[in-house]
Scaffold this motif. Structure first.
Motif, PDB file in Angstrom:
ATOM      1  N   UNK A  35      -9.809  -9.925   1.863  1.00 57.38           N
ATOM      2  CA  UNK A  35      -9.044  -9.018   0.735  1.00 57.38           C
ATOM      3  C   UNK A  35      -8.605  -7.591   1.591  1.00 57.38           C
ATOM      4  N   UNK A  36      -7.314  -7.063   1.187  1.00 55.37           N
ATOM      5  CA  UNK A  36      -7.077  -6.065   2.093  1.00 55.37           C
ATOM      6  C   UNK A  36      -7.091  -4.709   1.114  1.00 55.37           C
ATOM      7  N   UNK A  37      -7.881  -3.759   1.393  1.00 55.52           N
ATOM      8  CA  UNK A  37      -7.961  -2.375   0.598  1.00 55.52           C
ATOM      9  C   UNK A  37      -6.497  -1.613   0.490  1.00 55.52           C
ATOM     10  N   UNK A  38      -6.383  -1.137  -0.545  1.00 54.47           N
ATOM     11  CA  UNK A  38      -4.839  -0.574  -0.595  1.00 54.47           C
ATOM     12  C   UNK A  38      -5.172   0.934  -0.908  1.00 54.47           C
ATOM     13  N   UNK A  39      -4.828   1.549   0.391  1.00 61.89           N
ATOM     14  CA  UNK A  39      -5.043   3.231   0.302  1.00 61.89           C
ATOM     15  C   UNK A  39      -3.713   3.768  -0.324  1.00 61.89           C
ATOM     16  N   UNK A  40      -3.947   4.989  -0.940  1.00 64.15           N
ATOM     17  CA  UNK A  40      -2.894   5.627  -1.614  1.00 64.15           C
ATOM     18  C   UNK A  40      -2.236   5.178  -2.879  1.00 64.15           C
ATOM     19  N   UNK A  41      -2.680   4.067  -3.571  1.00 68.69           N
ATOM     20  CA  UNK A  41      -2.460   3.444  -4.728  1.00 68.69           C
ATOM     21  C   UNK A  41      -2.811   4.611  -5.697  1.00 68.69           C
ATOM     22  N   UNK A  42      -2.298   4.568  -6.853  1.00 69.77           N
ATOM     23  CA  UNK A  42      -2.647   5.361  -8.105  1.00 69.77           C
ATOM     24  C   UNK A  42      -3.323   4.410  -9.049  1.00 69.77           C
ATOM     25  N   UNK A  43      -4.384   4.667  -9.612  1.00 68.92           N
ATOM     26  CA  UNK A  43      -5.030   4.094 -10.793  1.00 68.92           C
ATOM     27  C   UNK A  43      -5.253   5.194 -12.026  1.00 68.92           C
ATOM     28  N   UNK A  44      -5.385   4.568 -13.134  1.00 71.64           N
ATOM     29  CA  UNK A  44      -5.518   5.288 -14.127  1.00 71.64           C
ATOM     30  C   UNK A  44      -6.419   4.910 -15.049  1.00 71.64           C
TER      31      UNK A  44
END
Length: 164
Positions: free
Chosen positions: A63-72
């Motif tokens: 699994x690759x972490x996803x930096x800079x993504x927006x979660x709500x």
């Protein structure tokens, strides 16, 4: 009915006399606001944590972490007014932390009324073949002295990333 009213008035009057509310000890607006829990000093905190990962189709990369993504996160308050999305951006490890506003702290069973959703994934980390309707529930992991921590755990998007 009349005696109940008289007893209630007597108890209320006794409370005010005992606390000194009729004397020089009237509470200021600031003190009233803080007693109600809306002052500078928070009476409780609710934090939601989690991480956003891209599961790749390559077996040597998990699994690759996803930096800079927006979660709500959205919580159903039970009122006719729609609740707002509260957003956070993932860090370099794909992890996020959302400090829930105090007006949502009193919702009973947050784990049944709130859910997390990824709303934006940066272009180089786009996972293909993903559903945009991912709604992840939260789970209580800790509760101590007015401080509660919930987690959504790992939110995994399927596909492959151009970073893999």
């Amino acid at each position: 009915m009349g005696s109940f009213f008289i007893i209630r008035c007597f108890l209320l009057l006794s409370f005010f006399l005992f606390t000194g509310a009729f004397g020089n000890n009237l509470w200021t607006r600031t003190e009233m606001v803080e007693m109600a829990g809306y002052g500078k000093q928070k009476l409780s905190s609710v934090v939601i944590t989690g991480s956003l990962l891209c599961d790749t189709s390559r077996p040597h990369l998990h699994s690759i972490p996803i930096p800079g993504a927006t979660v709500a996160i959205k919580c159903h308050t039970g009122s006719k007014r729609r609740s707002k999305w509260i957003k956070a951006v993932t860090d370099e490890l794909g992890e996020f932390e959302i400090d829930l506003p105090s007006q949502l702290h009193a919702i009973p069973h947050l784990e049944n009324t709130c859910f997390i959703k990824p709303v934006y994934v940066p272009r180089p980390y786009r996972c293909y073949n993903t559903s945009t309707n991912i709604h992840k529930p939260i789970k209580l992991v800790s509760s101590t002295n007015g401080f509660r921590v919930y987690t959504s755990g790992k939110i995994r998007l399927q596909g492959h990333s151009s970073r893999s």
